[in-house]
Each structure stands twice: as C-alpha cells, then as structure tokens.
Design a protein around this motif. Sequence first.
Motif, short mmCIF file in Angstrom:
data_model
loop_
_atom_site.label_atom_id
_atom_site.label_comp_id
_atom_site.label_asym_id
_atom_site.label_seq_id
_atom_site.Cartn_x
_atom_site.Cartn_y
_atom_site.Cartn_z
N GLY A 29 0.80 -1.22 0.00
CA GLY A 29 0.00 0.00 0.00
C GLY A 29 0.83 1.26 0.00
O GLY A 29 1.96 1.29 -0.49
N GLU A 30 0.26 2.31 0.57
CA GLU A 30 0.91 3.61 0.60
C GLU A 30 1.24 4.00 2.02
O GLU A 30 0.57 3.61 2.97
N CYS A 31 2.27 4.84 2.14
CA CYS A 31 2.62 5.42 3.43
C CYS A 31 1.51 6.39 3.82
O CYS A 31 1.05 7.19 3.01
N ILE A 32 1.09 6.33 5.05
CA ILE A 32 0.00 7.16 5.54
C ILE A 32 0.40 8.64 5.57
O ILE A 32 -0.45 9.52 5.54
N VAL A 33 1.70 8.93 5.61
CA VAL A 33 2.19 10.31 5.70
C VAL A 33 2.45 10.92 4.33
O VAL A 33 1.91 11.97 4.00
N CYS A 34 3.27 10.25 3.52
CA CYS A 34 3.68 10.85 2.25
C CYS A 34 2.89 10.33 1.05
O CYS A 34 3.05 10.83 -0.06
N ALA A 46 7.41 1.46 9.73
CA ALA A 46 6.79 1.81 11.01
C ALA A 46 5.28 1.52 10.91
O ALA A 46 4.50 2.39 10.55
N PRO A 47 4.89 0.28 11.24
CA PRO A 47 3.46 -0.07 11.18
C PRO A 47 2.69 0.49 12.37
O PRO A 47 3.27 0.89 13.37
N CYS A 48 1.38 0.47 12.26
CA CYS A 48 0.52 0.86 13.38
C CYS A 48 0.76 -0.12 14.53
O CYS A 48 0.79 -1.34 14.32
N THR A 49 0.92 0.42 15.73
CA THR A 49 1.19 -0.42 16.89
C THR A 49 0.02 -1.33 17.26
O THR A 49 0.20 -2.30 18.00
N CYS A 56 3.60 3.47 7.90
CA CYS A 56 4.30 4.72 7.61
C CYS A 56 5.75 4.35 7.31
O CYS A 56 6.31 3.44 7.94
N HIS A 57 6.35 5.01 6.33
CA HIS A 57 7.77 4.78 6.07
C HIS A 57 8.57 5.08 7.33
O HIS A 57 8.26 6.03 8.06
N LEU A 58 9.60 4.30 7.58
CA LEU A 58 10.46 4.54 8.73
C LEU A 58 11.06 5.94 8.66
O LEU A 58 11.13 6.65 9.67
N GLN A 59 11.44 6.38 7.46
CA GLN A 59 12.02 7.72 7.30
C GLN A 59 10.99 8.82 7.56
O GLN A 59 11.33 9.86 8.12
N CYS A 60 9.74 8.60 7.19
CA CYS A 60 8.70 9.60 7.48
C CYS A 60 8.49 9.73 8.98
O CYS A 60 8.36 10.84 9.51
N ALA A 61 8.47 8.59 9.68
CA ALA A 61 8.32 8.62 11.14
C ALA A 61 9.51 9.29 11.78
O ALA A 61 9.37 10.07 12.74
N SER A 65 9.52 12.74 14.03
CA SER A 65 10.02 12.78 15.41
C SER A 65 11.01 13.93 15.62
O SER A 65 11.19 14.39 16.74
N LEU A 66 11.65 14.38 14.54
CA LEU A 66 12.62 15.48 14.65
C LEU A 66 11.97 16.86 14.57
O LEU A 66 12.55 17.84 15.04
N ALA A 67 10.79 16.94 13.98
CA ALA A 67 10.11 18.23 13.83
C ALA A 67 9.53 18.66 15.17
O ALA A 67 9.24 17.85 16.03
N SER A 68 9.38 19.97 15.34
CA SER A 68 8.78 20.44 16.58
C SER A 68 7.70 21.46 16.27
O SER A 68 7.83 22.26 15.35
N ASP A 69 6.64 21.39 17.05
CA ASP A 69 5.55 22.35 16.88
C ASP A 69 4.97 22.80 18.22
O ASP A 69 3.92 23.40 18.27
#
Length: 161
Positions: A29-34, A46-49, A56-61, A65-69
């Motif tokens: 399928g597709e990455c839920i993020v990108c 990075a699958p749903c727990t 989700c792609h491991l790189q997208c996750a 995790s590095l972004a901040s808001d």
Amino acid sequence: FGSSACPRASSFLHEAQSFFSLAAMAATGECIVCSEAVSLPVKYEAPCTKGCGRVCHLQCAHKWSLASDGSEANAGGMRMIDCPCGVGVFAPACIACERSITPTDSFTATCMAPCGRVLVHNSCLSALQRLHASRCCGLCQKQWPNHPASAAVAGSNLGRQ
C-alpha cells in the motif's frame, strides 16, 4: 555478498516471510504520511502499533520525530504519528521480539549503513548475546550481533541516532 553472507539466511528468511506474510501484504500500500508506495515489508517500516494494517515509512516517522511544533512538550519532548484507526501510533518493530519500539525505548540498528533499517531493543540484543545466538539481517543478509561491542552503539530514539 560473498563471505559476509549469513549461512542461516535462507532459513531465517523463510521463517520471517511465513510469520510476516500478512504484514508483508499490507506493505504493497501507501505510506499514511507521504502517500508514496511502501515497497519493503512492514517489519522494516513503522506499522501501526495496534496492527490495523496501516503503515508509515520509517524515514517519514523519523522526520516527524525530529520536527517540533510545541505539542511535543506534553509527551516529554517526543513525537509520534497517530494512526487514523484512533488507537495506535506508527512505530518500528523490534526484529527480535516483534514489539514496537517507542521513543522511550533504548534500541540499536542490527547492522550499520547502508542498511541500518533493522532495529532491535537493547534488552533483546543483550539476551541474544548472553545466549550466544545470532540472526541475519533480512535486508543485507549480514549476521548480527557480530560482536559484544555492538550493544555500545545504541540510540535512545530515532531522532538521536
């Protein structure tokens, strides 16, 4: 891979493929993020727990995790992506115990770059080392753990490796 190929690779891969056959199907399928295609089996992403089948792609996750808001202050400075199923989050799985690796877990990659995508809890790695057991990376076929010093190269989360 010549002499670096794992002698148990075909047996280990067969076991892994049969165990993860349902998860691997979801990887088409597709990455839920990108929204890009997920080409690797789910166990390397990075699958749903909660196992709903989304991934989700491991790189997208990792990027998330590095972004901040500002919202990460509620989670002790750690960010994870909530799954649309409403119950799980996207997190990589430990290749040894198959449980999710969350930002509070201590973990390491089973092999170095260019692979480095297969992760293991440090406690699982220690258990394997105490038992003198070894496994093969399902992506690069290198045997791990290759020496006791590999446990010293540990990350506390994806953003701090």
